[in-house]
Write an enzyme that holds these catalytic residues in place. Structure first.
Site, PDB file in Angstrom:
ATOM      1  CE  LYS A 255      -4.198  -1.757   0.251  1.00 49.38           C
ATOM      2  NZ  LYS A 255      -5.080  -1.440   1.376  1.00 49.38           N
ATOM      3  CG  ASP A 350      -1.321  -4.374   2.606  1.00 50.06           C
ATOM      4  OD1 ASP A 350      -2.526  -4.590   2.856  1.00 50.06           O
ATOM      5  OD2 ASP A 350      -0.623  -3.586   3.255  1.00 50.06           O
ATOM      6  CG  ASP A 386      -3.846  -6.652  14.273  1.00 48.76           C
ATOM      7  OD1 ASP A 386      -4.138  -5.489  14.586  1.00 48.76           O
ATOM      8  OD2 ASP A 386      -4.084  -7.145  13.150  1.00 48.76           O
ATOM      9  CG  ASN A 387      -8.085  -7.412  13.816  1.00 44.84           C
ATOM     10  OD1 ASN A 387      -8.829  -6.657  14.433  1.00 44.84           O
ATOM     11  ND2 ASN A 387      -7.500  -7.066  12.687  1.00 44.84           N
ATOM     12  CD  GLU A 415      -6.875  -4.114  17.035  1.00 50.22           C
ATOM     13  OE1 GLU A 415      -7.135  -3.127  16.330  1.00 50.22           O
ATOM     14  OE2 GLU A 415      -6.820  -5.266  16.571  1.00 50.22           O
ATOM     15  CE  LYS A 527      -3.675   2.231   9.452  1.00 49.46           C
ATOM     16  NZ  LYS A 527      -4.936   1.452   9.405  1.00 49.46           N
ATOM     17  CE1 TYR A 528      -2.009   1.272   4.829  1.00 47.15           C
ATOM     18  CE2 TYR A 528      -3.024   3.226   5.768  1.00 47.15           C
ATOM     19  CZ  TYR A 528      -3.068   1.881   5.470  1.00 47.15           C
ATOM     20  OH  TYR A 528      -4.173   1.138   5.822  1.00 47.15           O
TER      21      TYR A 528
END
Length: 648
Positions: A255, A350, A386-387, A415, A527-528
């Site tokens: 990304k 991604d 994460d998740n 999270e 983040k990008y």
């Protein structure tokens, strides 16, 4: 000949029910921290009017013997059945406890004698005294203390002496010292034990109380540069330095800035698209440093009383080594293509998810265990996961237990912004802490409703909330439209409503520009892309003071002990926190644009004197407060909150 029938064991006459703390009737362990004193309650009763005794028996990890503490009747004045007591937990690991109750035969006999004497039914109690003599003779044989034995034998001689008046015998039998002497070696008649024992998971204190600071190492210049920030973060009062994934990032489908589908040649990609030619979850991105840098960062953090938290993201980029080494671990469509991660309308081209229903699931589970323990051995003792709600819950129960077998200090933060039942279940099966809905709770009524559920409902036994004000994914409109004053409001709420809270880098600079109107994504999100960060925001002195206040006041370090106050104004929220003789009163202006005034109404049941002195821990000012109405006015940029400590 038929075998003789075995005599049936007499069923117990004592009922023990509803013991607490218990999660789902004991299916899962309740949670506590080292140094806590566990309060135990239970119902204990039996038929008839016999007097009962009860204890809580408890055993810590590694103990071969059980200890016990007395339980006392909590509602004896209304002839209730609830009992309560306490015991301390002094080390990490799995504890267990149970309730044991029995009939106190001597106390029952003594109570019956007392009631007859008081009712003037004492014209001839020789039969009763003969029963007492039998009980005392048995008690003298059991007494281990010389003094107790002498006391019992003296009373026995009085009861059996025909020349002593019966009234004197009554006095001897009803003596308090005699009761104590008999009780110390009493037989546990009809002993009943609650079975099976209930479990407690005891963590280190950081599991309950701490201040978190999240940053992306690449925006500070890499792991060595982050290590140089540790003394400053410790000075600001933070307990945990949390970093998103530090692993190599894939190139395929990378990304670009602001989540663009096509990356430019200099775009670094999302740290959650894990895996490249340099390696996968075991590796460190070469632009950030080395594995030794991770060890050094953890060692420096520990030296300053902090922990490093690493984000464990169970994701893979299209370049992750596992796609060629273990294609069976991924979700493949019938046409041979891989299914990337998405939660429509969100799409993560991604990132590829793992196939948790793969026939090779066992090997995948073992590899994740190996990864986590790899970083534990590097010094990482806290993991933000994460998740986790998109992975099998039995996997987490197994993995957390396996890691705790290796190192019990490890803390897991979920999270999981998802359905409440799923969040609760993750807490039950082992997650130490969890993100919450706090970020979206901004109105007085919804804050009061939600926090009351967390601190006073059944969740308090196993679900430890971590109130993050913001995350790289969540920029709430309250901060977008509220301006700097909103940041102070949310910080005070996060840091005083619950013991554990966190902020994401940039909060101290009032960063609040979304990528588009109505979006919770930041413009120019880290983040990008790589941002140039420094610890220099204008909020830092306030943050430091808040963290200092939290450390100095035990009432702000536990989840329970909270009561909301009436304010007569929806723009003001007020609450009291009490623990260990420490009382803190917070009043916060929820409106970042306008002044609000009202009354913080102190109820009498808080146990405060009619008039008392408070000090505002933010400004140092002192005021006289009282039971009842106390006028409060808060105005943005003058003061947005009070944090009062009641002075002795």
């Amino acid at each position: 000949m038929p075998a003789p029938k075995r005599q049936a064991e007499r069923p117990p006459r004592i009922v023990i029910q509803y013991p607490q703390p218990a999660v789902d009737d004991g299916r899962y362990p309740a949670k506590r921290c080292v140094g806590d004193v566990v309060t135990v309650t239970t119902d204990v009763f039996r038929d008839g009017h016999d007097i009962l005794r009860a204890v809580v028996r408890y055993q810590g990890p590694g103990d071969s013997d059980w200890s016990e503490a007395d339980l006392r009747e909590l509602d004896a004045d209304i002839r209730g059945v609830r009992w309560g007591g306490r015991f301390p937990v002094d080390r990490e690991g799995r504890w267990q406890f149970t309730i044991e109750a029995w009939t106190d035969v001597f106390a029952t006999w003594r109570d019956e004698l007392r009631r007859k004497v008081e009712a003037a039914q004492d014209d001839d109690l020789s039969g009763e005294l003969s029963e007492g003599a039998v009980l005392l003779r048995a008690a003298a044989g059991r007494a281990s203390e010389v003094g107790d034995r002498k006391t019992i034998e003296h009373a026995l001689r009085v009861l059996e002496d025909p020349d002593i008046p019966e009234a004197a015998k009554h006095d001897a039998a009803l003596g308090h010292e005699l009761l104590q002497a008999v009780e110390r070696s009493a037989e546990r008649h009809g002993k009943t034990t609650y079975d099976p024992p209930l479990a407690l998971e005891v963590d280190r204190v950081l599991a309950r109380f701490g201040s978190w600071y999240e940053l992306l190492p690449r925006s500070f210049g890499g792991l060595k540069a982050v290590e140089a920030q540790v003394p400053r973060l410790a000075e600001l009062g933070f307990d945990v330095l949390y970093v998103p994934p530090i692993h190599p990032i894939g190139v395929k489908n990378r990304k670009g800035r602001n989540n663009a589908l096509v990356a430019g040649p200099d775009d670094p990609g999302s740290p959650y698209a894990i895996g490249g030619v340099e390696g996968g979850h075991f590796a460190v991105h070469p632009d950030l440093g080395t594995e030794q840098d991770v060890r050094d960062l953890c060692a420096t953090a520990h030296h300053h009383g902090m922990d490093v938290a690493l984000d464990i993201a169970l994701n893979a980029s299209a370049d992750h080594p596992w796609l060629t080494e273990h294609p069976e671990w991924f979700q493949q469509r019938p046409d041979g293509t891989l299914k990337y991660a998405e939660n429509p309308p969100k799409r993560y081209q991604d990132i590829y998810n793992f196939n948790w229903d793969s026939p090779a699931w066992e090997s995948m589970w073992r590899e994740w265990r190996r990864i986590v323990i790899h970083w534990v051995d590097h010094g990482i003792k806290v993991f933000r996961v994460d998740n986790p709600h998109t992975k099998p819950i039995p996997f987490w129960a197994w993995l957390i237990a396996e890691v705790h077998e290796h190192d019990r200090d490890v803390i897991f933060l979920a999270e999981a912004f998802t359905r409440r039942a799923v969040m609760r279940q993750l807490g039950k099966v082992g997650f130490t802490q969890s993100y919450t809905y706090f970020t979206w709770k901004t109105a007085r009524w919804e804050l009061m409703e939600y926090v009351t559920e967390l601190t006073s409902g059944p969740e308090r036994e196993y679900f430890t909330p971590n109130f993050f004000t913001n995350t790289p994914d969540i920029l709430h409109e309250y901060l977008v439209h509220g301006g700097p004053a909103a940041f102070y409001t949310r910080l005070v709420l996060a840091g005083t409503l619950v013991p554990t809270y966190g902020i994401y880098s940039g909060y101290e600079n009032y960063e609040n520009t979304p990528v588009a109107p109505g979006s919770e994504e930041y413009l120019d999100s880290e983040k990008y892309e790589i941002r140039q960060r420094r610890l220099d925001g204008p909020m830092l002195p306030f943050i430091r003071r808040l963290n200092q206040i939290r450390r100095e006041n035990p009432a702000l370090q536990i989840l329970s002990g909270l009561q909301f106050l009436e304010t007569h104004n929806e723009g003001l929220i007020a609450y009291v926190r009490q623990h260990a003789g420490n009382t803190v009163i917070c009043v916060v202006n929820l409106d970042p644009h306008h002044a609000n005034e009202g009354a913080a109404i102190i109820p009498a049941q808080l146990g405060l004197p009619p008039v008392f002195r408070v000090q505002d821990l933010l400004s140092g000012e002192r005021y006289d407060w009282r039971i009842g109405h106390n006028f409060v006015r808060l105005e943005p940029w003058v003061r947005q909150a009070h944090i009062f400590r009641v002075e002795p």
